[in-house]
Scaffold this active site. Structure first.
Site, mmCIF file in Angstrom:
data_model
loop_
_atom_site.group_PDB
_atom_site.id
_atom_site.type_symbol
_atom_site.label_atom_id
_atom_site.label_comp_id
_atom_site.label_asym_id
_atom_site.label_seq_id
_atom_site.Cartn_x
_atom_site.Cartn_y
_atom_site.Cartn_z
ATOM 1 C CD GLU A 1 -2.878 -1.249 2.344
ATOM 2 O OE1 GLU A 1 -2.792 -0.385 3.241
ATOM 3 O OE2 GLU A 1 -3.750 -2.141 2.351
ATOM 4 C CD GLU B 1 -4.650 -8.026 1.682
ATOM 5 O OE1 GLU B 1 -5.535 -7.319 2.211
ATOM 6 O OE2 GLU B 1 -3.441 -7.778 1.794
HETATM 7 C C1 XIL Z 1 -6.161 -6.617 8.240
HETATM 8 C C2 XIL Z 1 -6.442 -7.846 9.095
HETATM 9 O O1 XIL Z 1 -7.312 -8.683 8.406
HETATM 10 C C3 XIL Z 1 -7.042 -7.437 10.428
HETATM 11 O O2 XIL Z 1 -7.158 -8.571 11.271
HETATM 12 C C4 XIL Z 1 -6.164 -6.385 11.096
HETATM 13 O O3 XIL Z 1 -6.803 -5.930 12.254
HETATM 14 C C5 XIL Z 1 -5.926 -5.214 10.161
HETATM 15 O O4 XIL Z 1 -5.357 -5.693 8.942
HETATM 16 N N1 XIL Z 1 -4.892 -4.707 3.695
HETATM 17 C C6 XIL Z 1 -3.884 -5.535 4.098
HETATM 18 C C7 XIL Z 1 -4.121 -6.478 5.209
HETATM 19 O O5 XIL Z 1 -2.815 -5.594 3.446
HETATM 20 O O6 XIL Z 1 -2.958 -6.730 5.955
HETATM 21 C C8 XIL Z 1 -5.210 -6.005 6.122
HETATM 22 O O7 XIL Z 1 -5.474 -7.019 7.075
HETATM 23 C C9 XIL Z 1 -6.448 -5.656 5.328
HETATM 24 C C10 XIL Z 1 -6.152 -4.548 4.344
#
Ligand code: XIL
Length: 345
Positions: A153, A259
């Protein structure tokens, strides 16, 4: 079989949370059906405490992304101290069950421990500290982690570089340096850049692709791009997703849908998981699989779902809304989206 038995049991004792029509009753194994890896983000607490969670993780997926435990606040909570307890335990689960591991994530501006946020030092100190962080973690698991989200990101929606803590202290070159340090630590690991909205915003996607194409020209080897794809049944549409996947692949990057979750309630209304909503979700799932299949096999690093079941999804806690974004429902029953995946993988 196991799902059907559990469904029948729940129906008999009358404690099913959703109408039976929202579960599809289909069984099988996603990864056994697929020609490329099918992944899931795992939470260690759930893995260690829920048999149903562990069964689904082991039977359905062959690639694991640790959801939180490789993030700096968890793995590097104090200066000079690394917490290997949970990561080692995840690695041995993956070794035992022969799962590929995808490392997430080394350099990000979120989930940083206090000591990094308040770290005082020169540009050189920050570089050294970034190098030490990346290389200590990668060296411990050298040869055991297939791919890494080295930087996560780093871009704004308009395609400019996010002014993250790393950029503030090291400058734009922190990205290039991070990849060089990573490559040095494990020359055989696949190195990814990972971000959200790359399927939604052609501007952001073009900026990312151009940036990494330029780094490649400077001799930095980047293997792939992760499109997080936290999407919804409303947006983006199937054709936008197709363009994004093709665009990344056409530029010779492996494509990780890294994701995936499909919200059915992006506006945070007071809803239940109706057959209609879950049907729309399944249809979008189907479209994604068909588009992904169009990519050359060498670019299909895999599709990773961001959680096992709706009850484990980060969306509910992070955005404080009810949602049903994953393959399995609150009772670990397969949803129509799962059936669509089994059908089309
Ligand atoms: C999220 C997790 O799923 C949560 O459990 C945590 O509290 C916050 O992070 N983008 C990403 C992930 O790259 O690492 C994030 O994961 C969601 C958004």
């Amino acid at each position: 079989m196991i799902f059907r038995l559990v469904t029948i049991t729940l129906l008999l004792i009358g404690c099913t949370e959703h109408p039976a029509s929202t579960t599809c009753g289909q069984t099988g194994s996603l990864y056994r059906q697929a020609s490329y890896p099918i992944g899931v983000a795992l939470d260690m607490m759930e893995l260690n405490s829920s048999a149903e969670y562990q069964t689904i993780a082991t039977e359905q997926f062959n690639s694991i992304t640790p959801e939180n435990i490789f993030k700096a606040e968890s793995i590097h909570p104090e200066r000079g101290f690394y917490n290997w307890l949970e990561t080692d335990s995840l690695m041995s689960y993956c070794e035992r069950t022969q799962k590929r591991v995808h490392g997430h994530t080394l350099i990000w501006h979120v989930q940083l421990p206090e000591w990094i946020r308040s770290f005082q030092g020169t540009k050189a100190d920050w570089e050294l500290h970034m190098k030490e962080h990346i290389q200590t973690i990668m060296t411990r698991y050298k040869g055991k982690i297939a791919g890494w989200d080295v930087v996560n990101e780093a871009f704004n929606e308009d395609g400019t570089l996010r002014n993250s803590i790393w950029r503030q202290h090291i400058g734009d070159s922190y990205i290039e340096k991070a990849y060089r340090f990573a490559r040095e630590a494990d020359p055989n690991a696949l190195l990814f850049y990972n971000d959200y909205n790359l399927e939604v915003s052609p501007t952001k996607r073009a900026a990312v692709i151009t940036y990494f194409n330029n780094l490649r020209l400077r001799g930095v080897k980047i293997d792939g791009i992760g499109l997080q794809m936290h999407i919804s049944i409303v947006h983006p549409g199937s054709s936008e997703i197709a363009s994004a996947l093709m665009d990344v692949s056409a530029n010779e990057y492996k494509v990780h849908i890294s994701e995936l979750d499909i919200s059915v309630n992006p506006l945070g209304k007071n809803i239940t998981a109706t057959t209609e909503l879950l049907g729309e979700q399944a249809n979008l799932m189907g479209a994604i699989l068909l588009h992904y299949r169009q990519l050359p096999l060498k670019h299909r690093y895999g599709i990773t779902f961001w959680g096992v079941s709706d009850r484990n999804s980060w969306i509910r806690s992070t955005y404080n809304r009810i949602d049903y974004p994953l393959l399995f429902d609150d009772n670990y029953q397969p949803k129509p989206m799962y059936c669509k995946a089994i059908e089309l993988l």
